[in-house]
Design a protein around this motif. Structure first.
Motif, PDB file in Angstrom:
ATOM      1  N   VAL A 150       0.822  -1.215   0.000  1.00 39.08           N
ATOM      2  CA  VAL A 150       0.000   0.000   0.000  1.00 39.08           C
ATOM      3  C   VAL A 150       0.853   1.262   0.000  1.00 39.08           C
ATOM      4  O   VAL A 150       0.351   2.357   0.297  1.00 39.08           O
ATOM      5  CB  VAL A 150      -0.958   0.008   1.215  1.00 39.08           C
ATOM      6  N   ARG A 151       2.119   1.157  -0.397  1.00 37.96           N
ATOM      7  CA  ARG A 151       3.022   2.300  -0.284  1.00 37.96           C
ATOM      8  C   ARG A 151       2.769   3.392  -1.320  1.00 37.96           C
ATOM      9  O   ARG A 151       2.972   4.573  -1.038  1.00 37.96           O
ATOM     10  CB  ARG A 151       4.472   1.819  -0.382  1.00 37.96           C
ATOM     11  N   ASP A 152       2.394   3.022  -2.523  1.00 37.55           N
ATOM     12  CA  ASP A 152       2.153   4.014  -3.587  1.00 37.55           C
ATOM     13  C   ASP A 152       3.316   4.995  -3.754  1.00 37.55           C
ATOM     14  O   ASP A 152       3.112   6.203  -3.925  1.00 37.55           O
ATOM     15  CB  ASP A 152       0.877   4.809  -3.303  1.00 37.55           C
ATOM     16  N   ASN A 153       4.539   4.492  -3.704  1.00 39.58           N
ATOM     17  CA  ASN A 153       5.738   5.314  -3.904  1.00 39.58           C
ATOM     18  C   ASN A 153       5.892   6.440  -2.883  1.00 39.58           C
ATOM     19  O   ASN A 153       6.574   7.439  -3.143  1.00 39.58           O
ATOM     20  CB  ASN A 153       5.765   5.906  -5.324  1.00 39.58           C
ATOM     21  N   ASP A 158      10.220   1.414   5.310  1.00 37.44           N
ATOM     22  CA  ASP A 158       9.370   0.257   5.054  1.00 37.44           C
ATOM     23  C   ASP A 158       8.934  -0.404   6.356  1.00 37.44           C
ATOM     24  O   ASP A 158       9.724  -0.563   7.290  1.00 37.44           O
ATOM     25  CB  ASP A 158      10.112  -0.777   4.200  1.00 37.44           C
ATOM     26  N   LEU A 159       7.666  -0.805   6.386  1.00 37.94           N
ATOM     27  CA  LEU A 159       7.112  -1.563   7.494  1.00 37.94           C
ATOM     28  C   LEU A 159       6.378  -2.761   6.908  1.00 37.94           C
ATOM     29  O   LEU A 159       5.439  -2.591   6.128  1.00 37.94           O
ATOM     30  CB  LEU A 159       6.149  -0.706   8.321  1.00 37.94           C
ATOM     31  N   ILE A 160       6.832  -3.971   7.225  1.00 40.65           N
ATOM     32  CA  ILE A 160       6.173  -5.204   6.789  1.00 40.65           C
ATOM     33  C   ILE A 160       5.430  -5.764   7.985  1.00 40.65           C
ATOM     34  O   ILE A 160       6.015  -5.966   9.059  1.00 40.65           O
ATOM     35  CB  ILE A 160       7.184  -6.226   6.246  1.00 40.65           C
ATOM     36  N   LEU A 161       4.134  -5.993   7.834  1.00 37.37           N
ATOM     37  CA  LEU A 161       3.303  -6.375   8.972  1.00 37.37           C
ATOM     38  C   LEU A 161       2.543  -7.657   8.686  1.00 37.37           C
ATOM     39  O   LEU A 161       1.859  -7.784   7.668  1.00 37.37           O
ATOM     40  CB  LEU A 161       2.314  -5.247   9.283  1.00 37.37           C
ATOM     41  N   ASP A 162       2.685  -8.639   9.583  1.00 35.49           N
ATOM     42  CA  ASP A 162       1.985  -9.922   9.527  1.00 35.49           C
ATOM     43  C   ASP A 162       0.885  -9.889  10.579  1.00 35.49           C
ATOM     44  O   ASP A 162       1.154  -9.740  11.776  1.00 35.49           O
ATOM     45  CB  ASP A 162       2.972 -11.061   9.802  1.00 35.49           C
ATOM     46  N   ILE A 163      -0.377 -10.012  10.131  1.00 38.05           N
ATOM     47  CA  ILE A 163      -1.525  -9.909  11.035  1.00 38.05           C
ATOM     48  C   ILE A 163      -2.297 -11.218  11.027  1.00 38.05           C
ATOM     49  O   ILE A 163      -2.593 -11.756   9.959  1.00 38.05           O
ATOM     50  CB  ILE A 163      -2.465  -8.764  10.603  1.00 38.05           C
ATOM     51  N   THR A 229       4.609   1.921   4.660  1.00 40.32           N
ATOM     52  CA  THR A 229       5.661   2.715   5.291  1.00 40.32           C
ATOM     53  C   THR A 229       5.218   3.025   6.714  1.00 40.32           C
ATOM     54  O   THR A 229       4.022   3.080   7.013  1.00 40.32           O
ATOM     55  CB  THR A 229       5.945   4.028   4.533  1.00 40.32           C
ATOM     56  N   TYR A 230       6.179   3.202   7.569  1.00 37.19           N
ATOM     57  CA  TYR A 230       5.895   3.458   8.980  1.00 37.19           C
ATOM     58  C   TYR A 230       5.039   4.714   9.090  1.00 37.19           C
ATOM     59  O   TYR A 230       5.355   5.756   8.507  1.00 37.19           O
ATOM     60  CB  TYR A 230       7.210   3.657   9.732  1.00 37.19           C
ATOM     61  N   PRO A 231       3.908   4.658   9.806  1.00 39.69           N
ATOM     62  CA  PRO A 231       3.030   5.830   9.878  1.00 39.69           C
ATOM     63  C   PRO A 231       3.661   6.984  10.644  1.00 39.69           C
ATOM     64  O   PRO A 231       4.370   6.784  11.632  1.00 39.69           O
ATOM     65  CB  PRO A 231       1.800   5.296  10.625  1.00 39.69           C
ATOM     66  N   GLY A 232       3.403   8.197  10.168  1.00 33.44           N
ATOM     67  CA  GLY A 232       3.844   9.380  10.878  1.00 33.44           C
ATOM     68  C   GLY A 232       2.839   9.772  11.947  1.00 33.44           C
ATOM     69  O   GLY A 232       2.000   8.974  12.361  1.00 33.44           O
ATOM     70  N   TYR A 313       8.057  -6.573  17.079  1.00 30.59           N
ATOM     71  CA  TYR A 313       8.798  -6.166  15.887  1.00 30.59           C
ATOM     72  C   TYR A 313      10.268  -6.543  15.965  1.00 30.59           C
ATOM     73  O   TYR A 313      10.820  -6.830  17.026  1.00 30.59           O
ATOM     74  CB  TYR A 313       8.674  -4.659  15.670  1.00 30.59           C
ATOM     75  N   SER A 314      10.884  -6.507  14.795  1.00 24.86           N
ATOM     76  CA  SER A 314      12.320  -6.681  14.652  1.00 24.86           C
ATOM     77  C   SER A 314      12.789  -5.737  13.557  1.00 24.86           C
ATOM     78  O   SER A 314      12.087  -5.536  12.557  1.00 24.86           O
ATOM     79  CB  SER A 314      12.655  -8.118  14.258  1.00 24.86           C
ATOM     80  N   LEU A 315      13.928  -5.131  13.757  1.00 22.95           N
ATOM     81  CA  LEU A 315      14.516  -4.345  12.675  1.00 22.95           C
ATOM     82  C   LEU A 315      15.062  -5.294  11.615  1.00 22.95           C
ATOM     83  O   LEU A 315      15.552  -6.379  11.924  1.00 22.95           O
ATOM     84  CB  LEU A 315      15.637  -3.452  13.210  1.00 22.95           C
ATOM     85  N   LEU A 316      14.955  -4.883  10.361  1.00 25.87           N
ATOM     86  CA  LEU A 316      15.465  -5.737   9.281  1.00 25.87           C
ATOM     87  C   LEU A 316      16.988  -5.815   9.298  1.00 25.87           C
ATOM     88  O   LEU A 316      17.564  -6.769   8.783  1.00 25.87           O
ATOM     89  CB  LEU A 316      14.985  -5.220   7.927  1.00 25.87           C
ATOM     90  N   SER A 317      17.632  -4.812   9.876  1.00 25.05           N
ATOM     91  CA  SER A 317      19.096  -4.826   9.999  1.00 25.05           C
ATOM     92  C   SER A 317      19.481  -3.935  11.169  1.00 25.05           C
ATOM     93  O   SER A 317      18.618  -3.401  11.878  1.00 25.05           O
ATOM     94  CB  SER A 317      19.753  -4.332   8.704  1.00 25.05           C
ATOM     95  N   ASP A 318      20.770  -3.720  11.336  1.00 31.67           N
ATOM     96  CA  ASP A 318      21.234  -2.822  12.388  1.00 31.67           C
ATOM     97  C   ASP A 318      20.892  -1.369  12.084  1.00 31.67           C
ATOM     98  O   ASP A 318      20.905  -0.521  12.979  1.00 31.67           O
ATOM     99  CB  ASP A 318      22.755  -2.948  12.555  1.00 31.67           C
ATOM    100  N   ASP A 319      20.590  -1.062  10.834  1.00 25.90           N
ATOM    101  CA  ASP A 319      20.268   0.293  10.413  1.00 25.90           C
ATOM    102  C   ASP A 319      18.758   0.428  10.299  1.00 25.90           C
ATOM    103  O   ASP A 319      18.121  -0.222   9.462  1.00 25.90           O
ATOM    104  CB  ASP A 319      20.928   0.578   9.065  1.00 25.90           C
ATOM    105  N   ILE A 320      18.160   1.287  11.106  1.00 24.60           N
ATOM    106  CA  ILE A 320      16.707   1.424  11.100  1.00 24.60           C
ATOM    107  C   ILE A 320      16.175   1.858   9.740  1.00 24.60           C
ATOM    108  O   ILE A 320      15.029   1.579   9.380  1.00 24.60           O
ATOM    109  CB  ILE A 320      16.253   2.400  12.204  1.00 24.60           C
ATOM    110  N   ASN A 321      16.996   2.513   8.949  1.00 27.53           N
ATOM    111  CA  ASN A 321      16.566   2.958   7.627  1.00 27.53           C
ATOM    112  C   ASN A 321      16.265   1.798   6.684  1.00 27.53           C
ATOM    113  O   ASN A 321      15.613   1.997   5.659  1.00 27.53           O
ATOM    114  CB  ASN A 321      17.625   3.870   7.003  1.00 27.53           C
ATOM    115  N   ASP A 322      16.718   0.583   7.029  1.00 27.08           N
ATOM    116  CA  ASP A 322      16.413  -0.589   6.211  1.00 27.08           C
ATOM    117  C   ASP A 322      14.997  -1.094   6.433  1.00 27.08           C
ATOM    118  O   ASP A 322      14.503  -1.918   5.659  1.00 27.08           O
ATOM    119  CB  ASP A 322      17.414  -1.716   6.485  1.00 27.08           C
ATOM    120  N   GLY A 323      14.331  -0.623   7.483  1.00 33.91           N
ATOM    121  CA  GLY A 323      12.938  -0.973   7.680  1.00 33.91           C
ATOM    122  C   GLY A 323      12.676  -1.820   8.909  1.00 33.91           C
ATOM    123  O   GLY A 323      13.595  -2.215   9.645  1.00 33.91           O
TER     124      GLY A 323
END
Length: 375
Positions: A150-153, A158-163, A229-232, A313-323
């Motif tokens: 649902v990002r629409d550019n 990035d936020l990947i969510l399993d519900i 994407t992570y909501p503001g 949650y878990s960060l995708l990497s050590d860098d939060i910018n990776d999602g």
């Protein structure tokens, strides 16, 4: 049931009402208090043993670990020690007040390595509970697209969510329901409704925007997954995501959903520590609207009064910018039928405002315009 724990954040009500024409949070708080006084929300902590015995828990573990692996591989992120964290196994499973939810980290100090059993990371369904609420908030749009991305550019992390959806009466996953999913973008703007801000009050072009909105049908295990994407944030509300469940609706030729019965409406939240990290990055840091924390948000307080509304949650990497990768399960009363009021309807010719003040109203006056930022 006592309601003194619902009071944090009430001092914000006057300011929030002014910032959200048509959105009276004081009325929302009163409705939710009345709902909890006459209904005994049931969580899904009592379902853990049954789900495990029937194999649902193991499938959940396998599914989430595979999804995380796939999302990391997409981004070229190598698995390494310290990248993933798991909630401590002795963490409290039944949260019953806002203070407990606020003081519980959903990113445990337990280190996960490639050799760690995935059960340690993903077997915590009983700690993730949502309770029904009685209003959907002011920005619901009916007729959304059926899609998982649902990002629409839009710009943002990035936020990947399993519900996963569980029937509180039977403890069985609920398959074949549509999870409706919507939230604002990184700078606090909702798509699909009449926008305001930056001198663009009454801007109807935003009606045709669809970012951060979509539906997915749950699988046989009651699961739907979204990439967003992570909501503001926006004035008066902490960062949050809206969800609703629909049954007996119609899938239209343009891949949108015409709602039938609504059995659940709720909101998801994130750890304040995680949100604070996100808000310091990129486009989030440009948002000049007043930041409301979880502790100051009255809706957070009410949801946490009967369960834990915060995603693991878990960060995708050590860098939060990776999602961020997140997961949650929540219980619904599958036999319930609730009303939901739309601020707009999205159809084959775009969006149309309904004029419903209860479900509508413009976004906050201090919000940026409805024009979505591009990557």
């Amino acid at each position: 049931m006592r309601f003194n724990h619902l009071l944090p954040g009430l001092a914000l009500l006057s300011a929030v009402t002014q910032a959200h024409p048509g959105h009276d949070i004081s009325e929302l708080v009163a409705e939710r208090a009345a709902h909890f006084a006459t209904n005994a929300p049931r969580d899904i902590s009592h379902c853990a043993a049954k789900l495990k015995a029937r194999g649902h828990q193991q499938r959940t573990i396998d599914r989430r670990s595979a999804l995380l692996k796939r999302e990391r591989e997409k981004r070229g992120i190598m698995a390494s020690e310290g990248h993933l964290k798991a909630r401590a196994l002795d963490a409290p499973l039944e949260i019953r007040d806002a203070a407990s939810a606020l003081n519980t980290t959903h990113l445990s100090p337990t280190t996960y390595t490639p050799d760690t059993d995935v059960n340690t990371l993903f077997a915590s369904n009983s700690s993730c509970v949502l309770v029904p609420e009685v209003t959907e908030g002011p920005y619901y749009v009916s007729g959304e697209l059926i899609r998982s991305d649902v990002r629409d550019n839009q710009t943002g992390l990035d936020l990947i969510l399993d519900i996963q959806v569980i029937d509180t009466a039977t403890c069985e996953p609920v398959s074949g329901v549509y999870i409706d999913f919507w939230h604002c973008n990184s700078t606090g703007v909702y798509s699909g409704v009449v926008a305001s801000g930056n001198g663009n009050i009454g801007d109807t072009t935003n009606l045709n925007e669809t970012h951060h909105r979509g539906l997915q049908e749950t699988s046989s295990d009651g699961v739907a997954q979204f990439t967003t994407t992570y909501p503001g944030h926006y004035t008066g509300r902490t960062n949050h995501i809206h969800v609703a469940t629909h049954t007996n609706g119609t899938v239209l030729a343009n891949n949108t959903y015409s709602s039938g019965t609504v059995s659940h409406v709720g909101q998801l939240f994130m750890d304040q520590n995680l949100t604070s990290q996100v808000e310091a990055t990129g486009v989030y840091a440009t948002n000049t609207q007043t930041l409301t924390t979880n502790a100051e948000d009255s809706i957070f307080s009410q949801e946490a009064a009967s369960g834990d509304p915060v995603v693991e949650y878990s960060l995708l990497s050590d860098d939060i910018n990776d999602g961020v990768f997140a997961w949650i399960a929540f219980g619904i009363d599958a036999s319930a039928s609730k009303s939901i009021t739309a601020a707009a309807v999205y159809g084959e010719n775009g969006g149309t405002a309904t004029g419903n003040s209860g479900g509508g109203g413009a976004p906050p006056g201090d919000a940026p315009s409805g024009t979505p930022p591009s990557k």
